[in-house]
Design a protein around this motif. Sequence first.
Motif, PDB file in Angstrom:
ATOM      1  N   PRO A  14       1.270   9.439   3.060  1.00 39.15           N
ATOM      2  CA  PRO A  14       2.198   9.522   1.923  1.00 39.15           C
ATOM      3  C   PRO A  14       3.661   9.470   2.379  1.00 39.15           C
ATOM      4  CG  PRO A  14       0.397  11.044   1.606  1.00 39.15           C
ATOM      5  CD  PRO A  14       0.221  10.478   2.994  1.00 39.15           C
ATOM      6  N   GLY A  15       4.460   8.691   1.668  1.00 39.26           N
ATOM      7  CA  GLY A  15       5.873   8.535   1.998  1.00 39.26           C
ATOM      8  C   GLY A  15       6.156   7.253   2.749  1.00 39.26           C
ATOM      9  N   ALA A  16       5.107   6.644   3.314  1.00 41.32           N
ATOM     10  CA  ALA A  16       5.274   5.400   4.073  1.00 41.32           C
ATOM     11  C   ALA A  16       4.802   4.216   3.235  1.00 41.32           C
ATOM     12  CB  ALA A  16       4.495   5.468   5.378  1.00 41.32           C
ATOM     13  N   LEU A  17       5.249   3.038   3.633  1.00 38.97           N
ATOM     14  CA  LEU A  17       4.923   1.813   2.898  1.00 38.97           C
ATOM     15  C   LEU A  17       4.356   0.779   3.864  1.00 38.97           C
ATOM     16  CD1 LEU A  17       5.433   0.227   0.121  1.00 38.97           C
ATOM     17  CD2 LEU A  17       7.402  -0.729   1.321  1.00 38.97           C
TER      18      LEU A  17
ATOM     19  N   PRO B 111       2.160 -15.582   8.198  1.00 39.53           N
ATOM     20  CA  PRO B 111       1.844 -14.210   7.787  1.00 39.53           C
ATOM     21  C   PRO B 111       2.697 -13.190   8.548  1.00 39.53           C
ATOM     22  CG  PRO B 111       0.087 -15.107   9.176  1.00 39.53           C
ATOM     23  CD  PRO B 111       1.026 -16.235   8.880  1.00 39.53           C
ATOM     24  N   ALA B 112       2.886 -12.028   7.937  1.00 38.26           N
ATOM     25  CA  ALA B 112       3.718 -10.984   8.539  1.00 38.26           C
ATOM     26  C   ALA B 112       3.255  -9.621   8.043  1.00 38.26           C
ATOM     27  CB  ALA B 112       5.187 -11.204   8.166  1.00 38.26           C
ATOM     28  N   PHE B 113       3.631  -8.592   8.770  1.00 39.72           N
ATOM     29  CA  PHE B 113       3.277  -7.232   8.360  1.00 39.72           C
ATOM     30  C   PHE B 113       4.453  -6.314   8.647  1.00 39.72           C
ATOM     31  CE2 PHE B 113       1.675  -2.981   9.431  1.00 39.72           C
ATOM     32  CZ  PHE B 113       1.012  -2.677   8.254  1.00 39.72           C
ATOM     33  N   GLU B 114       4.780  -5.474   7.683  1.00 38.74           N
ATOM     34  CA  GLU B 114       5.845  -4.478   7.856  1.00 38.74           C
ATOM     35  C   GLU B 114       5.290  -3.098   7.558  1.00 38.74           C
ATOM     36  OE1 GLU B 114       9.353  -5.056   5.362  1.00 38.74           O
ATOM     37  OE2 GLU B 114       9.105  -7.230   5.518  1.00 38.74           O
ATOM     38  N   HIS B 115       5.643  -2.141   8.398  1.00 35.24           N
ATOM     39  CA  HIS B 115       5.365  -0.736   8.095  1.00 35.24           C
ATOM     40  C   HIS B 115       6.701  -0.008   8.031  1.00 35.24           C
ATOM     41  CE1 HIS B 115       3.495   3.244   8.223  1.00 35.24           C
ATOM     42  NE2 HIS B 115       4.366   3.560   9.162  1.00 35.24           N
ATOM     43  N   HIS B 116       6.927   0.703   6.954  1.00 36.64           N
ATOM     44  CA  HIS B 116       8.134   1.523   6.828  1.00 36.64           C
ATOM     45  C   HIS B 116       7.692   2.977   6.757  1.00 36.64           C
ATOM     46  CE1 HIS B 116      10.690  -2.002   6.169  1.00 36.64           C
ATOM     47  NE2 HIS B 116       9.655  -2.492   5.522  1.00 36.64           N
ATOM     48  N   ALA B 117       8.009   3.742   7.806  1.00 37.30           N
ATOM     49  CA  ALA B 117       7.550   5.136   7.889  1.00 37.30           C
ATOM     50  C   ALA B 117       8.105   5.962   6.728  1.00 37.30           C
ATOM     51  CB  ALA B 117       7.958   5.748   9.226  1.00 37.30           C
TER      52      ALA B 117
ATOM     53  N   THR C 187       0.845  -1.190   0.000  1.00 38.76           N
ATOM     54  CA  THR C 187       0.000   0.000   0.000  1.00 38.76           C
ATOM     55  C   THR C 187       0.880   1.240   0.000  1.00 38.76           C
ATOM     56  OG1 THR C 187      -1.651  -1.209   1.274  1.00 38.76           O
ATOM     57  CG2 THR C 187      -1.915   1.180   1.166  1.00 38.76           C
ATOM     58  N   TRP C 188       0.554   2.164  -0.931  1.00 38.49           N
ATOM     59  CA  TRP C 188       1.346   3.385  -1.124  1.00 38.49           C
ATOM     60  C   TRP C 188       0.383   4.525  -1.403  1.00 38.49           C
ATOM     61  CZ3 TRP C 188       5.931   5.524  -0.453  1.00 38.49           C
ATOM     62  CH2 TRP C 188       6.332   6.602  -1.234  1.00 38.49           C
ATOM     63  N   LEU C 189       0.483   5.593  -0.625  1.00 40.15           N
ATOM     64  CA  LEU C 189      -0.425   6.725  -0.799  1.00 40.15           C
ATOM     65  C   LEU C 189       0.314   7.946  -1.328  1.00 40.15           C
ATOM     66  CD1 LEU C 189      -2.534   6.533   2.501  1.00 40.15           C
ATOM     67  CD2 LEU C 189      -3.114   5.643   0.236  1.00 40.15           C
ATOM     68  N   LEU C 190      -0.367   8.669  -2.210  1.00 40.01           N
ATOM     69  CA  LEU C 190       0.134   9.961  -2.676  1.00 40.01           C
ATOM     70  C   LEU C 190      -0.524  11.095  -1.898  1.00 40.01           C
ATOM     71  CD1 LEU C 190      -0.030   9.082  -6.462  1.00 40.01           C
ATOM     72  CD2 LEU C 190       2.036   9.257  -5.072  1.00 40.01           C
ATOM     73  N   ARG C 191      -1.757  10.855  -1.464  1.00 44.67           N
ATOM     74  CA  ARG C 191      -2.484  11.819  -0.633  1.00 44.67           C
ATOM     75  C   ARG C 191      -3.401  11.076   0.319  1.00 44.67           C
ATOM     76  NH1 ARG C 191      -4.473  17.051  -4.050  1.00 44.67           N
ATOM     77  NH2 ARG C 191      -2.483  17.413  -5.062  1.00 44.67           N
ATOM     78  N   GLY C 192      -3.687  11.704   1.461  1.00 48.71           N
ATOM     79  CA  GLY C 192      -4.651  11.149   2.393  1.00 48.71           C
ATOM     80  C   GLY C 192      -4.034  10.140   3.338  1.00 48.71           C
ATOM     81  N   GLU C 193      -4.879   9.421   4.031  1.00 47.30           N
ATOM     82  CA  GLU C 193      -4.425   8.454   5.035  1.00 47.30           C
ATOM     83  C   GLU C 193      -5.307   7.215   4.972  1.00 47.30           C
ATOM     84  OE1 GLU C 193      -6.269  11.164   6.208  1.00 47.30           O
ATOM     85  OE2 GLU C 193      -4.637  12.612   6.035  1.00 47.30           O
TER      86      GLU C 193
ATOM     87  N   SER D 202      10.973   7.334  -5.166  1.00 46.00           N
ATOM     88  CA  SER D 202      10.797   6.591  -3.914  1.00 46.00           C
ATOM     89  C   SER D 202      10.897   5.108  -4.240  1.00 46.00           C
ATOM     90  CB  SER D 202       9.431   6.893  -3.302  1.00 46.00           C
ATOM     91  OG  SER D 202       9.316   8.267  -2.997  1.00 46.00           O
ATOM     92  N   VAL D 203      11.851   4.446  -3.617  1.00 46.44           N
ATOM     93  CA  VAL D 203      12.061   3.020  -3.897  1.00 46.44           C
ATOM     94  C   VAL D 203      11.231   2.212  -2.895  1.00 46.44           C
ATOM     95  CG1 VAL D 203      13.757   1.180  -4.207  1.00 46.44           C
ATOM     96  CG2 VAL D 203      14.377   3.573  -4.712  1.00 46.44           C
ATOM     97  N   LEU D 204      10.121   1.681  -3.372  1.00 43.47           N
ATOM     98  CA  LEU D 204       9.205   0.961  -2.485  1.00 43.47           C
ATOM     99  C   LEU D 204       9.728  -0.433  -2.188  1.00 43.47           C
ATOM    100  CD1 LEU D 204       5.795   1.893  -4.184  1.00 43.47           C
ATOM    101  CD2 LEU D 204       7.257   3.269  -2.690  1.00 43.47           C
TER     102      LEU D 204
END
Length: 293
Positions: free
Chosen positions: A87-90, A131-137, A66-72, A150-152
């Motif tokens: 936006p900016g986080a993955l 299963p696993a989950f990663e958040h990269h700020a 999931t990748w956002l350009l605007r919003g949350e 931005s290298v996702l």
Amino acid sequence: MTAPTLSPATTVTLSEIVKVRRALPTAGRRQIGAWCFLDHFGPTDVAKTRGLRVGPHPHTGLQTVTWLLRGELLHRDSLGNVQAIEPGALNLMTAGRGISHAEESPTPHSPEIHGAQLWIALPDSVRNMAPAFEHHARVPMVRPGSLRVSVLLGELFGERSPAKVHTPLVGASIDVPAGSIATIPVRPDFEYGVIVTYGRAEIAGQRLIPGGLVYLGPGRTGLPIVTGAGDAGLILIGGEPLAEYVLMWWNFVARTKPELAQASRDWNAGAEYLGDVAGYDGPRLEAPMPPWA
Ligand code: MN
């Protein structure tokens, strides 16, 4: 090296409010590397609505990006993760043998939502992993010439994403200012796809606006990008062509039709391995049964 091809996205409705351009899979193309799904949503005005709301649903055999350009968006999953993304986080969710999650616009939220969700098929060797989950700020960002990259996932322009993937692939979000003439260095052993998230651009000679996907087969070392009077945003995906026959049904990725039918039955029966999402204010989604079941 084959000529680049342009294919239109199909339009689907997500959550009744947000229109989605589905660039992958389409009638003409099922995968690009291990990438098997590319939804581009918005920009959509959600100021006077509850925004995007996708109730609890399961996944198997894939990773969601999931990748956002605007919003949350607010992600909740059956592992207990509750994670807002901006936006900016993955967000990278690895379904493995089974997970479930819900996604919603938080309250309050920005007036607009714009972003993408992509799926990566897991190779057979790991598709039944835990299963696993990663958040990269933040993800690595590089500014070659006029571009902002931005290298996702994977590596581009010498920058490597810390996010864990299981086959050789790349994913990037690229802002291209007006009047740019640039080349993105690519690997000849990868195939690639490019969509435009805003504006317009010419990719390897193909004119692209939101709603299309340019596919580029293996054998290239550079991807020429040209913009005219306006800025443009791109999402680039690529990977080593996956030598496995991947099947998809609803939110499941597997290898056989019986597996897909069983996953649908299992979710509707509340099977434990697909998990349970706590805290979402709304019903869980029901799996449609495949026509062959
Ligand atoms: Mn999902």
